[in-house]
Design a protein around this motif. Structure first.
Motif, PDB file in Angstrom:
ATOM      1  N   SER A  96      17.463   0.710  29.408  1.00 35.35           N
ATOM      2  CA  SER A  96      18.027   1.016  28.096  1.00 35.35           C
ATOM      3  C   SER A  96      18.912   2.259  28.169  1.00 35.35           C
ATOM      4  CB  SER A  96      16.900   1.217  27.086  1.00 35.35           C
ATOM      5  OG  SER A  96      17.406   1.577  25.842  1.00 35.35           O
ATOM      6  N   GLU A  97      18.441   3.291  28.856  1.00 37.48           N
ATOM      7  CA  GLU A  97      19.234   4.517  28.999  1.00 37.48           C
ATOM      8  C   GLU A  97      20.512   4.257  29.791  1.00 37.48           C
ATOM      9  OE1 GLU A  97      16.606   7.330  30.785  1.00 37.48           O
ATOM     10  OE2 GLU A  97      15.434   7.621  28.954  1.00 37.48           O
ATOM     11  N   THR A  98      20.423   3.433  30.824  1.00 40.62           N
ATOM     12  CA  THR A  98      21.599   3.104  31.625  1.00 40.62           C
ATOM     13  C   THR A  98      22.623   2.344  30.789  1.00 40.62           C
ATOM     14  OG1 THR A  98      20.209   2.969  33.586  1.00 40.62           O
ATOM     15  CG2 THR A  98      22.374   1.972  33.740  1.00 40.62           C
ATOM     16  N   LYS A  99      22.150   1.441  29.969  1.00 39.02           N
ATOM     17  CA  LYS A  99      23.046   0.680  29.100  1.00 39.02           C
ATOM     18  C   LYS A  99      23.749   1.617  28.128  1.00 39.02           C
ATOM     19  CE  LYS A  99      23.112  -2.875  25.561  1.00 39.02           C
ATOM     20  NZ  LYS A  99      22.319  -3.657  24.641  1.00 39.02           N
ATOM     21  N   GLU A 100      22.991   2.526  27.529  1.00 32.62           N
ATOM     22  CA  GLU A 100      23.583   3.488  26.594  1.00 32.62           C
ATOM     23  C   GLU A 100      24.620   4.362  27.293  1.00 32.62           C
ATOM     24  OE1 GLU A 100      20.393   5.677  24.812  1.00 32.62           O
ATOM     25  OE2 GLU A 100      19.527   3.887  23.878  1.00 32.62           O
ATOM     26  N   ALA A 101      24.318   4.769  28.529  1.00 33.69           N
ATOM     27  CA  ALA A 101      25.266   5.600  29.281  1.00 33.69           C
ATOM     28  C   ALA A 101      26.554   4.834  29.546  1.00 33.69           C
ATOM     29  CB  ALA A 101      24.640   6.071  30.585  1.00 33.69           C
ATOM     30  N   PHE A 102      26.461   3.553  29.889  1.00 38.60           N
ATOM     31  CA  PHE A 102      27.659   2.757  30.124  1.00 38.60           C
ATOM     32  C   PHE A 102      28.457   2.567  28.834  1.00 38.60           C
ATOM     33  CE2 PHE A 102      25.756   1.157  34.168  1.00 38.60           C
ATOM     34  CZ  PHE A 102      26.833   1.477  34.984  1.00 38.60           C
ATOM     35  N   GLU A 104      28.535   4.626  26.267  1.00 34.05           N
ATOM     36  CA  GLU A 104      29.169   5.911  25.961  1.00 34.05           C
ATOM     37  C   GLU A 104      30.357   6.175  26.886  1.00 34.05           C
ATOM     38  OE1 GLU A 104      26.107   8.853  26.177  1.00 34.05           O
ATOM     39  OE2 GLU A 104      25.040   8.042  24.447  1.00 34.05           O
ATOM     40  N   SER A 105      30.196   5.883  28.173  1.00 28.50           N
ATOM     41  CA  SER A 105      31.292   6.135  29.112  1.00 28.50           C
ATOM     42  C   SER A 105      32.455   5.184  28.842  1.00 28.50           C
ATOM     43  CB  SER A 105      30.814   6.013  30.550  1.00 28.50           C
ATOM     44  OG  SER A 105      30.422   4.699  30.835  1.00 28.50           O
ATOM     45  N   LYS A 106      32.160   3.981  28.370  1.00 23.92           N
ATOM     46  CA  LYS A 106      33.218   3.035  28.021  1.00 23.92           C
ATOM     47  C   LYS A 106      34.089   3.616  26.921  1.00 23.92           C
ATOM     48  CE  LYS A 106      33.856  -1.643  26.237  1.00 23.92           C
ATOM     49  NZ  LYS A 106      33.183  -2.825  25.728  1.00 23.92           N
ATOM     50  N   GLU A 108      34.428   6.793  26.228  1.00 22.69           N
ATOM     51  CA  GLU A 108      35.151   7.943  26.777  1.00 22.69           C
ATOM     52  C   GLU A 108      36.369   7.473  27.565  1.00 22.69           C
ATOM     53  OE1 GLU A 108      32.448  10.339  29.049  1.00 22.69           O
ATOM     54  OE2 GLU A 108      31.192  10.767  27.307  1.00 22.69           O
ATOM     55  N   TYR A 109      36.197   6.397  28.358  1.00 21.27           N
ATOM     56  CA  TYR A 109      37.332   5.875  29.114  1.00 21.27           C
ATOM     57  C   TYR A 109      38.425   5.362  28.184  1.00 21.27           C
ATOM     58  CZ  TYR A 109      34.809   6.165  33.546  1.00 21.27           C
ATOM     59  OH  TYR A 109      34.145   6.608  34.648  1.00 21.27           O
TER      60      TYR A 109
END
Length: 125
Positions: A96-102, A104-106, A108-109
């Protein structure tokens, strides 16, 4: 009331079936060979009871060993299942945390790619 003849007829039928099966030569020879081998084994073990005792002990030891191996394997599997049960919530949280990080980074990109000076709007046809 009369006595039940069911068991008598069962025994009579079994004896008749055995007698009829003895008409076949291969069946007769098989029964004879098996009977001879059993007679020899009974004679051998009656003269050598220690051999029988040793053979039975070896067989018992083999089955005890198999049981102990199976018990050890079952205990190991049980431990692994318990460990998996405790790890599952942690893994779920990590995913779940990894999904949220992706996600968020999406975002940002997307913000980095957008340049206020250059318009990257798709052309309408």
């Amino acid at each position: 009331m009369g006595k039940s003849k069911f068991s008598l007829f069962i025994i009579t039928g079994a004896l008749a079936g055995a007698a009829v099966s003895m008409l076949d030569k291969s069946t007769r020879s098989h029964v004879l060979d098996t009977s001879n081998r059993m007679t020899k084994q009974i004679g051998f073990y009656s003269r050598n009871p220690e051999e029988l005792k040793l053979k039975l002990q070896n067989t018992k030891d083999k089955y005890v060993s198999i049981y102990e191996q199976f018990s050890g394997d079952a205990a190991y599997i049980k431990t692994q299942v318990q460990e998996l049960k405790t790890l599952t919530p942690q893994v779920k949280e990590l995913v779940s945390e990894t999904k949220e990080a992706f996600v968020e980074s999406k975002e940002e990109y997307k913000d980095l790619v957008k340049d206020p000076l250059v318009k990257n709007e798709p052309k309408k046809l």
